[in-house]
Motif scaffolding. Structure first.
Motif, PDB file in Angstrom:
ATOM      1  N   TRP A  56       2.545 -38.482 -17.815  1.00 24.89           N
ATOM      2  CA  TRP A  56       2.127 -38.271 -19.197  1.00 24.89           C
ATOM      3  C   TRP A  56       0.608 -38.182 -19.284  1.00 24.89           C
ATOM      4  O   TRP A  56      -0.111 -38.604 -18.391  1.00 24.89           O
ATOM      5  N   GLN A  57       0.134 -37.640 -20.399  1.00 24.02           N
ATOM      6  CA  GLN A  57      -1.295 -37.555 -20.697  1.00 24.02           C
ATOM      7  C   GLN A  57      -1.728 -38.857 -21.339  1.00 24.02           C
ATOM      8  O   GLN A  57      -1.064 -39.353 -22.259  1.00 24.02           O
ATOM      9  N   ASN A  58      -2.827 -39.432 -20.872  1.00 28.53           N
ATOM     10  CA  ASN A  58      -3.363 -40.625 -21.530  1.00 28.53           C
ATOM     11  C   ASN A  58      -3.757 -40.261 -22.956  1.00 28.53           C
ATOM     12  O   ASN A  58      -4.385 -39.235 -23.191  1.00 28.53           O
ATOM     13  N   CYS A  59      -3.404 -41.088 -23.886  1.00 27.04           N
ATOM     14  CA  CYS A  59      -3.782 -40.840 -25.270  1.00 27.04           C
ATOM     15  C   CYS A  59      -5.290 -40.974 -25.421  1.00 27.04           C
ATOM     16  O   CYS A  59      -5.932 -41.744 -24.713  1.00 27.04           O
ATOM     17  N   TYR A  67      -3.021 -29.968 -20.418  1.00 22.23           N
ATOM     18  CA  TYR A  67      -1.807 -29.351 -19.906  1.00 22.23           C
ATOM     19  C   TYR A  67      -0.669 -29.721 -20.849  1.00 22.23           C
ATOM     20  O   TYR A  67      -0.442 -30.908 -21.133  1.00 22.23           O
ATOM     21  N   LYS A  68       0.028 -28.733 -21.350  1.00 23.42           N
ATOM     22  CA  LYS A  68       1.127 -28.959 -22.300  1.00 23.42           C
ATOM     23  C   LYS A  68       2.171 -29.899 -21.709  1.00 23.42           C
ATOM     24  O   LYS A  68       2.712 -30.760 -22.407  1.00 23.42           O
ATOM     25  N   GLU A  69       2.441 -29.743 -20.432  1.00 21.97           N
ATOM     26  CA  GLU A  69       3.520 -30.497 -19.784  1.00 21.97           C
ATOM     27  C   GLU A  69       3.268 -32.003 -19.776  1.00 21.97           C
ATOM     28  O   GLU A  69       4.207 -32.798 -19.847  1.00 21.97           O
ATOM     29  N   GLY A 160      -1.679 -42.744 -17.200  1.00 26.79           N
ATOM     30  CA  GLY A 160      -1.143 -41.451 -16.777  1.00 26.79           C
ATOM     31  C   GLY A 160      -2.257 -40.511 -16.360  1.00 26.79           C
ATOM     32  O   GLY A 160      -3.208 -40.909 -15.691  1.00 26.79           O
ATOM     33  N   TYR A 161      -2.167 -39.298 -16.791  1.00 28.61           N
ATOM     34  CA  TYR A 161      -3.110 -38.233 -16.453  1.00 28.61           C
ATOM     35  C   TYR A 161      -4.216 -38.216 -17.500  1.00 28.61           C
ATOM     36  O   TYR A 161      -3.942 -38.340 -18.688  1.00 28.61           O
ATOM     37  N   SER A 162      -5.472 -38.064 -17.061  1.00 29.43           N
ATOM     38  CA  SER A 162      -6.551 -38.114 -18.047  1.00 29.43           C
ATOM     39  C   SER A 162      -7.512 -36.926 -17.959  1.00 29.43           C
ATOM     40  O   SER A 162      -8.530 -36.916 -18.627  1.00 29.43           O
ATOM     41  N   ASN A 163      -7.195 -35.921 -17.161  1.00 27.80           N
ATOM     42  CA  ASN A 163      -8.062 -34.763 -17.028  1.00 27.80           C
ATOM     43  C   ASN A 163      -7.675 -33.675 -18.024  1.00 27.80           C
ATOM     44  O   ASN A 163      -6.639 -33.743 -18.661  1.00 27.80           O
ATOM     45  N   VAL A 164      -8.521 -32.674 -18.121  1.00 27.48           N
ATOM     46  CA  VAL A 164      -8.232 -31.492 -18.936  1.00 27.48           C
ATOM     47  C   VAL A 164      -8.058 -30.303 -17.991  1.00 27.48           C
ATOM     48  O   VAL A 164      -8.384 -30.381 -16.809  1.00 27.48           O
ATOM     49  N   ARG A 165      -7.585 -29.203 -18.534  1.00 26.98           N
ATOM     50  CA  ARG A 165      -7.373 -27.994 -17.723  1.00 26.98           C
ATOM     51  C   ARG A 165      -8.674 -27.421 -17.253  1.00 26.98           C
ATOM     52  O   ARG A 165      -9.698 -27.567 -17.779  1.00 26.98           O
TER      53      ARG A 165
END
Length: 165
Positions: A56-59, A67-69, A160-165
Motif C-alpha cells: 500500500w501507499q503510505n498516507c 502509482y495507482k496500484e 508501505g510504499y512512500s515514493n512517487v512515480r
C-alpha cells in the motif's frame, strides 16, 4: 395513535443517514483482497477500488503522482485519495492541504488526466468537483475515511510504499 410515531420515525431515519445525499457522489462495487503485481487498468479515472498491488501507499501529502496500484490498496485500508490536476494554483493546493491536515487516512497528490480539477476517491465511492473549496469534499472525507465501504478498516496506512512515480 400510530400516526403520532410516524414523524418521529422519519426524523430518526433522516438523522441516521448523515451525508447520504452528497450531490454528484458515484458508487461502485469491488471485491477486496485482489492483490496483483504490475501495472493495472481501472474502470474509473482515478480508480475507486479493484485489484491492487500487495503493498500500500503510505498516507500523506505528495507533490508527485502516485502509482495507482499502491493508492488503491490504501483505499482498501480506509484511506481517501484526493487527487488534483497538475498545475493547480497555490491557493487551491493550500485549501486541499488544509482539508487533509490531521487526517491519518488520506492521500493527496496530483493526478495527470483528471476530467475535473479535483477528485476524491475511496473504496467504492468517488466525487469529482470543480473547486478545491467545494464543501462536498469535507462531507466525502467525513463519510469515507475509515468509512462504511472500507474492506479492511483499521489496517495500516503507514509502513508501505512512500515514493512517487
Amino acid at each position: 395513535m400510530k400516526r403520532a410515531f410516524l414523524p418521529l420515525l422519519l426524523l430518526t431515519l433522516t438523522a441516521c443517514n448523515k451525508n447520504a445525499g452528497i450531490e454528484g457522489l458515484q458508487t461502485f462495487t469491488y471485491a477486496a483482497g485482489d492483490h496483483r503485481s504490475g501495472s493495472l487498468v481501472y474502470a474509473e479515472n482515478p480508480p475507486a477500488g479493484g485489484a491492487h498491488n500487495p503493498l500500500w501507499q503510505n498516507c500523506g501529502v505528495y507533490d508527485g503522482q502516485l502509482y495507482k496500484e499502491y493508492a488503491v490498496h490504501s483505499m482498501e485500508h480506509g484511506a481517501v485519495w484526493i487527487t488534483y490536476r497538475p498545475g493547480l494554483d497555490a491557493a487551491g493546493l493550500a485549501q486541499l492541504k488544509t482539508l487533509v491536515d490531521g487526517r491519518p487516512y488520506t492521500l493527496l497528490s496530483p493526478y495527470e488526466g483528471l476530467d475535473t480539477p479535483v477528485a476524491a476517491s475511496a473504496w467504492g465511492a468517488q466525487l469529482k468537483v470543480d473547486k478545491p473549496d467545494d464543501a462536498r469534499l469535507k462531507a466525502f472525507l467525513d463519510k469515507y475515511e475509515q468509512g462504511p465501504t472500507t474492506p479492511e478498516r483499521g489496517a495500516s496506512c503507514t509502513g508501505g510504499y512512500s515514493n512517487v512515480r
